[in-house]
Design an enzyme around this catalytic site. Structure first.
Site, mmCIF file in Angstrom:
data_model
loop_
_atom_site.group_PDB
_atom_site.id
_atom_site.type_symbol
_atom_site.label_atom_id
_atom_site.label_comp_id
_atom_site.label_asym_id
_atom_site.label_seq_id
_atom_site.Cartn_x
_atom_site.Cartn_y
_atom_site.Cartn_z
ATOM 1 C CG ASP A 266 -1.947 1.039 1.248
ATOM 2 O OD1 ASP A 266 -3.294 0.484 1.088
ATOM 3 O OD2 ASP A 266 -1.732 2.210 1.112
ATOM 4 C CD GLN B 229 -14.771 -0.291 -1.935
ATOM 5 O OE1 GLN B 229 -16.104 -0.860 -1.755
ATOM 6 N NE2 GLN B 229 -14.516 -1.085 -3.131
ATOM 7 C CG HIS C 238 -8.794 -3.015 -2.232
ATOM 8 N ND1 HIS C 238 -9.744 -2.494 -3.049
ATOM 9 C CD2 HIS C 238 -8.587 -2.294 -1.223
ATOM 10 C CE1 HIS C 238 -9.995 -1.434 -2.317
ATOM 11 N NE2 HIS C 238 -9.240 -1.152 -1.293
HETATM 12 P P1 5GP Z 1 -9.613 1.308 0.507
HETATM 13 O O1 5GP Z 1 -9.686 2.477 0.932
HETATM 14 O O2 5GP Z 1 -10.412 1.659 -0.785
HETATM 15 O O3 5GP Z 1 -10.228 -0.012 1.223
HETATM 16 O O4 5GP Z 1 -8.176 0.914 0.009
HETATM 17 C C1 5GP Z 1 -7.608 1.707 -0.887
HETATM 18 C C2 5GP Z 1 -5.863 1.425 -0.559
HETATM 19 O O5 5GP Z 1 -5.274 1.756 -1.956
HETATM 20 C C3 5GP Z 1 -5.574 2.726 0.311
HETATM 21 O O6 5GP Z 1 -5.021 1.979 1.471
HETATM 22 C C4 5GP Z 1 -4.636 3.313 -0.316
HETATM 23 O O7 5GP Z 1 -3.385 3.864 0.289
HETATM 24 C C5 5GP Z 1 -4.081 2.400 -1.414
HETATM 25 N N1 5GP Z 1 -3.810 3.264 -2.713
HETATM 26 C C6 5GP Z 1 -4.311 4.373 -3.242
HETATM 27 N N2 5GP Z 1 -3.686 4.772 -4.409
HETATM 28 C C7 5GP Z 1 -2.743 3.762 -4.577
HETATM 29 C C8 5GP Z 1 -1.379 3.667 -5.499
HETATM 30 O O8 5GP Z 1 -1.278 4.431 -6.488
HETATM 31 N N3 5GP Z 1 -0.745 2.823 -5.021
HETATM 32 C C9 5GP Z 1 -0.705 1.849 -4.047
HETATM 33 N N4 5GP Z 1 0.420 0.889 -3.837
HETATM 34 N N5 5GP Z 1 -1.524 1.813 -3.179
HETATM 35 C C10 5GP Z 1 -2.497 2.822 -3.233
#
Ligand code: 5GP
Length: 114
Positions: free
Chosen positions: A31, A94, A100
């Site tokens: 992440d 999210q 994911h």
């Molecule tokens: P959510 O908030 O949707 O459960 O998780 C999305 C995750 O994707 C977040 O923890 C965020 O830090 C990660 N993320 C967002 N953009 C990128 C990116 O460009 N590269 C990587 N490696 N992680 C990302």
């Protein structure tokens, strides 16, 4: 054609990421904004938007994501434990609409989560 998701762009190599696992069904990478010493995302190649769109046909794929997470936890040395999380929808925070599984570990964690 639907626009590629952020995570599809990582799979395609259009966006850089620290990839730790790839197979025919999923990819895993670190992440960009880690919430623990180990914070990986295990992402199916199929761009299912969220857990809310998962169907019974996806059950083997969802199981596979957990098997990969468990192997990565061992690879990362998370012998003291770890957490796996699917955030689903606005209340869960999210932010990327491509399913994911978060794998978090390397520090003690609290419950309930914030
Ligand atoms: P959510 O908030 O949707 O459960 O998780 C999305 C995750 O994707 C977040 O923890 C965020 O830090 C990660 N993320 C967002 N953009 C990128 C990116 O460009 N590269 C990587 N490696 N992680 C990302």
């Amino acid at each position: 054609m639907a626009e590629r998701t952020l995570f599809q762009k990582i799979m395609d190599g259009a966006i850089d990421a620290d990839i730790v696992h790839e197979d025919e069904h999923c990819i895993a990478f670190r992440d960009i904004n880690p919430q623990a010493p180990t914070h990986l995302l295990v992402v199916p190649r199929t761009p299912i938007p969220s857990l809310d769109e998962v169907t019974a046909d996806d059950a083997p794929l969802i199981g596979h994501l957990f098997v990969v997470a468990r192997k990565l936890a061992a690879q990362e040395g998370l012998s003291e434990g770890y957490r796996t999380v699917f955030n689903c929808g606005a209340h869960a925070g999210q932010s990327v609409d491509h399913l994911h599984l978060h794998l978090l570990g390397g520090r003690p964690m609290e419950w309930p989560p914030g």
